[in-house]
Design a protein around this motif. Structure first.
Motif, PDB file in Angstrom:
ATOM      1  N   ARG A  28      45.820  58.940  35.354  1.00 16.49           N
ATOM      2  CA  ARG A  28      44.459  59.295  34.926  1.00 16.49           C
ATOM      3  C   ARG A  28      43.809  58.140  34.179  1.00 16.49           C
ATOM      4  O   ARG A  28      42.625  57.867  34.355  1.00 16.49           O
ATOM      5  N   ASP A  29      44.592  57.466  33.344  1.00 14.67           N
ATOM      6  CA  ASP A  29      44.062  56.310  32.613  1.00 14.67           C
ATOM      7  C   ASP A  29      43.659  55.173  33.552  1.00 14.67           C
ATOM      8  O   ASP A  29      42.827  54.340  33.205  1.00 14.67           O
ATOM      9  N   GLY A  47      44.974  63.242  39.067  1.00  9.70           N
ATOM     10  CA  GLY A  47      46.420  63.063  39.009  1.00  9.70           C
ATOM     11  C   GLY A  47      47.119  63.266  40.336  1.00  9.70           C
ATOM     12  O   GLY A  47      48.293  63.608  40.372  1.00  9.70           O
ATOM     13  N   HIS A  96      57.019  62.818  33.690  1.00 10.13           N
ATOM     14  CA  HIS A  96      55.763  63.560  33.766  1.00 10.13           C
ATOM     15  C   HIS A  96      54.623  62.843  33.038  1.00 10.13           C
ATOM     16  O   HIS A  96      53.457  63.131  33.265  1.00 10.13           O
ATOM     17  N   GLY A  97      54.963  61.873  32.196  1.00 11.16           N
ATOM     18  CA  GLY A  97      53.944  61.052  31.540  1.00 11.16           C
ATOM     19  C   GLY A  97      53.176  60.192  32.530  1.00 11.16           C
ATOM     20  O   GLY A  97      52.119  59.653  32.213  1.00 11.16           O
ATOM     21  N   ASN A 143      53.287  48.874  28.679  1.00 16.71           N
ATOM     22  CA  ASN A 143      54.322  49.885  28.899  1.00 16.71           C
ATOM     23  C   ASN A 143      55.637  49.273  29.350  1.00 16.71           C
ATOM     24  O   ASN A 143      55.670  48.171  29.895  1.00 16.71           O
ATOM     25  N   ILE A 175      51.508  61.173  34.966  1.00 15.94           N
ATOM     26  CA  ILE A 175      50.222  61.797  35.295  1.00 15.94           C
ATOM     27  C   ILE A 175      49.127  61.252  34.379  1.00 15.94           C
ATOM     28  O   ILE A 175      48.046  60.883  34.828  1.00 15.94           O
ATOM     29  N   LYS A 176      49.415  61.148  33.085  1.00 17.16           N
ATOM     30  CA  LYS A 176      48.436  60.586  32.153  1.00 17.16           C
ATOM     31  C   LYS A 176      48.171  59.118  32.483  1.00 17.16           C
ATOM     32  O   LYS A 176      47.020  58.663  32.457  1.00 17.16           O
ATOM     33  N   LEU A 177      49.206  58.383  32.835  1.00 20.16           N
ATOM     34  CA  LEU A 177      49.037  56.975  33.190  1.00 20.16           C
ATOM     35  C   LEU A 177      48.112  56.828  34.401  1.00 20.16           C
ATOM     36  O   LEU A 177      47.248  55.957  34.427  1.00 20.16           O
ATOM     37  N   LYS A 205      41.575  60.650  38.189  1.00 18.43           N
ATOM     38  CA  LYS A 205      41.248  61.745  37.268  1.00 18.43           C
ATOM     39  C   LYS A 205      41.952  63.061  37.593  1.00 18.43           C
ATOM     40  O   LYS A 205      42.248  63.840  36.693  1.00 18.43           O
TER      41      LYS A 205
END
Length: 169
Positions: free
Chosen positions: A127-128, A134, A120-121, A40, A123-125, A132
């Motif tokens: 979780r990855d 966030g 806001h991306g 990233n 949050i996915k990062l 889980k």
């Protein structure tokens, strides 16, 4: 056998099975790629892109935070003090927020480590990386080769993080 040594050996098992068992331990470790997170790039609040792979070579303490998160803001002075104490470790604040909010925040609260923007991306990062739900704040420690070592959910305990960093650097 310490937990870390056990986990390190367990992570090397597939490599050894692939026929690399004759390679020295340091070479085996170097054969493992950095965590996918290092692919990233994130902008500074001013908009300049920062490839995360530029932090390879030293351990990294990556702190996900937001300007609207009271525990995140409360732990920033502790992270800043640890950053100043551990010169051999990169500290990075990754905001799950807008660049404008981080820019405005940075004028009021200054830290000596870089603040980058995930938006806001983030949050996915998170979780990855194992968070889980966030939740914030969320801190991840990577080794110098970019492999994830540990994560902390919630406000850090400075003494605990300090001891952990001292053990890996």
């Amino acid at each position: 056998m310490k937990r870390r040594e056990f986990l390190r050996r367990a992570s090397l098992a597939p490599i050894i099975a692939a026929g690399l068992s004759g390679i020295a331990p340091a070479a085996r470790a170097a054969a493992l790629p950095p965590h996918a997170f290092y692919a990233n790039a994130f902008p500074t609040p001013a908009g300049a892109d920062t490839p995360f792979r530029s932090y390879l070579g030293k351990p990294v303490v990556l702190n996900f935070w937001a300007t609207w998160c009271p525990p995140c803001v409360k732990e920033m002075p502790d992270l800043d003090a640890l950053h100043k104490k551990h010169a051999g470790v990169h500290f990075v604040g990754l905001a799950v927020d807008t660049a404008a909010n981080v820019e405005k925040f940075g004028q009021k609260v200054q830290v000596s480590y870089p603040l980058l923007v995930a938006g806001h991306g983030g949050i996915k990062l998170m979780r990855d990386l194992g968070n889980k739900n966030g939740g914030l704040p969320f801190t991840v420690v990577f080794d110098k080769d970019g492999r994830e070592l540990r994560h902390f959910l919630g406000q850090i305990k400075p003494e605990e993080l300090d001891a952990y960093i001292a053990d890996i650097s």
